[in-house]
Motif scaffolding. Structure first.
Motif, PDB file in Angstrom:
ATOM      1  N   THR A  90       0.858  -1.180   0.000  1.00 48.03           N
ATOM      2  CA  THR A  90       0.000   0.000   0.000  1.00 48.03           C
ATOM      3  C   THR A  90       0.890   1.223   0.000  1.00 48.03           C
ATOM      4  O   THR A  90       1.892   1.265   0.703  1.00 48.03           O
ATOM      5  CB  THR A  90      -0.922   0.018   1.237  1.00 48.03           C
ATOM      6  N   LEU A 372      -3.743  -5.374   2.006  1.00 48.51           N
ATOM      7  CA  LEU A 372      -2.837  -4.326   1.547  1.00 48.51           C
ATOM      8  C   LEU A 372      -3.081  -3.971   0.082  1.00 48.51           C
ATOM      9  O   LEU A 372      -3.108  -2.793  -0.291  1.00 48.51           O
ATOM     10  CB  LEU A 372      -1.384  -4.775   1.743  1.00 48.51           C
ATOM     11  N   LEU A 375      -6.389  -2.051  -0.213  1.00 47.08           N
ATOM     12  CA  LEU A 375      -6.246  -0.674   0.251  1.00 47.08           C
ATOM     13  C   LEU A 375      -5.552   0.178  -0.802  1.00 47.08           C
ATOM     14  O   LEU A 375      -5.919   1.338  -1.033  1.00 47.08           O
ATOM     15  CB  LEU A 375      -5.439  -0.674   1.551  1.00 47.08           C
ATOM     16  N   ASP A 376      -4.561  -0.402  -1.459  1.00 45.00           N
ATOM     17  CA  ASP A 376      -3.836   0.337  -2.485  1.00 45.00           C
ATOM     18  C   ASP A 376      -4.722   0.648  -3.693  1.00 45.00           C
ATOM     19  O   ASP A 376      -4.514   1.653  -4.376  1.00 45.00           O
ATOM     20  CB  ASP A 376      -2.618  -0.474  -2.932  1.00 45.00           C
ATOM     21  N   ARG A 382      -8.016   4.228   1.263  1.00 42.18           N
ATOM     22  CA  ARG A 382      -6.625   4.629   1.489  1.00 42.18           C
ATOM     23  C   ARG A 382      -6.566   6.020   2.134  1.00 42.18           C
ATOM     24  O   ARG A 382      -5.779   6.251   3.060  1.00 42.18           O
ATOM     25  CB  ARG A 382      -5.890   4.626   0.155  1.00 42.18           C
TER      26      ARG A 382
END
Length: 413
Positions: A90, A372, A375-376, A382
């Motif tokens: 992320t 992760l 989220l990215d 984010r």
């Protein structure tokens, strides 16, 4: 002798910041600090640093300290979060949040040397340093404190005592206040390195099987290393020759900054979660590490303490404008009601991160990496995470919004 409105026990970064925040409120304050100031303290290659959030910068600006700190503050403009040996990453970027920086890496020395001159000679602030708390007792609407300094034993009387004296708080021990304490079985190994391919403004949080490894940008092309290691491995890592240590560190972190060089002397600190469930008691409030000592994952400990400072300063300033007793139960309850949720949420979040990313269970490892990656790929999520770590969640104190305290104090009874 007229009693103080409040005595702050602990004149370090948190206690000193509170005194600065309250300096113009008309409150009569004593600041008791055991460690003498060292005006000759000079910068060093491996000095201890603090990761300040964007919200913490706003607080320091509002209380007049940021101008002295800023020349030595290295901005964090991008954060890269990953897990060693896995594909999930992320990335957080200041441009996406519309701020100059997500946070700053600041030498603790720079902040400490900014505080003392800001307090020297201020009317209404009695700086007692070096001085040591020997005992205290609550007597009705006052607290009697026994303080030992160069002149011997003295008694101070105050309407309120603020414990800002760290994780091994003498105030907390003297009052027999219970804490929840859970050792992690890990240590934080601290050092400084210089990479041959620096990426200014980049901070890295890399989760490994022994815990998070943080690389924080400093001035002059240096990076501060916070390596979480198992306590049984600490002595061996401290004893390694520099080249062998750098090779071990390089294997853990990788080559995103090129080759690492110039390892500074290493220090290690045991990690634990310490929470005081009841941060207020009759005529007493605990703030900073005296109330909550956290795992360094995500760098929230000092920032949480500075939010304590901003909220408590606002509550006490508002009480002063109404002529209220600063140690009255209603005043302290207003602080507890305000700060309790943030303290508990932040402690739970850092504890979860510290435990979640060392669990080797395969389904959990897959879930972490998917999390992760997700989220990215999800900008709203984010941004929400970034704002939380920037100290922008929940009810923000006036100081965290860049506003001064309301200061039109009425006479206290």
């Amino acid at each position: 002798m007229q009693p103080y409105d409040l005595v702050i026990v602990g004149g370090g970064l948190i206690g000193g910041s509170l005194a600065c925040a309250l300096a113009d409120t008309g409150l009569r304050i004593a600041l008791v600090e055991a460690v003498a100031a060292d005006s000759a303290l000079q910068p060093s290659y491996d000095e201890r640093v603090i990761a300040l959030s964007w919200g913490s910068r706003r607080i320091l600006e509002a209380i007049g300290l940021w101008g002295a700190v800023a020349p030595e503050a290295e901005p964090i403009r991008r954060i890269h979060v990953s897990e060693r040996g896995q594909c999930g990453i992320t990335r957080l970027d200041q441009a996406e949040l519309g701020v100059a920086a997500l946070g700053y890496v600041v030498p603790a020395r720079a902040l400490g040397t900014a505080i003392r001159p800001a307090l020297d000679g201020r009317p209404g602030i009695d700086l007692r340093c070096p001085a040591r708390l020997v005992g205290l007792r609550v007597q009705g609407d006052l607290v009697a404190l026994q303080v030992e300094d160069r002149d011997g034993l003295n008694e101070l009387r105050s309407r309120l005592v603020v414990a800002a004296d760290g994780g091994d708080s003498a105030v907390r021990r003297a009052q027999g206040i219970a804490v929840e304490e859970r050792p992690y079985g890990h240590d934080a190994l601290i050092t400084t390195v210089t990479p041959d391919r620096p990426r200014p403004g980049w901070a890295f949080e890399r989760f490994t099987d022994t815990g998070p490894l943080a690389m924080l940008p400093m001035t002059a092309g240096r990076w501060s290393v916070v390596w979480t290691c198992r306590e049984q491995e600490t002595a061996g890592l401290l004893a390694l020759p520099d080249d062998a240590f750098l090779a071990r560190l390089q294997g853990r972190f990788g080559y995103r900054l090129g080759r690492l060089d110039l390892a500074a002397p290493r220090r290690a600190y045991p990690l634990k979660l310490l929470l005081t469930r009841e941060t207020i008691h009759p005529r007493l409030v605990l703030i900073g590490n005296a109330a909550h000592t956290l795992h360094p994952a995500a760098g929230q400990g000092f920032n949480l303490g500075l939010r304590d400072v901003a909220a408590l300063a606002e509550v006490l300033a508002e009480a002063a404008t109404r002529g209220e007793d600063p140690g009255a139960p209603a005043v302290l309850e207003a602080y507890r009601h305000w700060r309790g949720p943030d303290q508990q949420t932040t402690a739970t979040l850092t504890d979860t991160l510290a435990r979640l990313f060392v669990n080797p269970w395969l389904p959990l490892r897959l879930a972490r990496n998917l999390g992760l990656l997700g989220l990215d790929l999800l900008p709203p999520a984010r941004r929400a995470v970034a704002r939380r770590f920037m100290g922008q969640g929940g009810r923000a104190p006036r100081l965290a919004r860049g506003l001064g305290l309301r200061t039109n104090p009425a006479p206290l009874p």
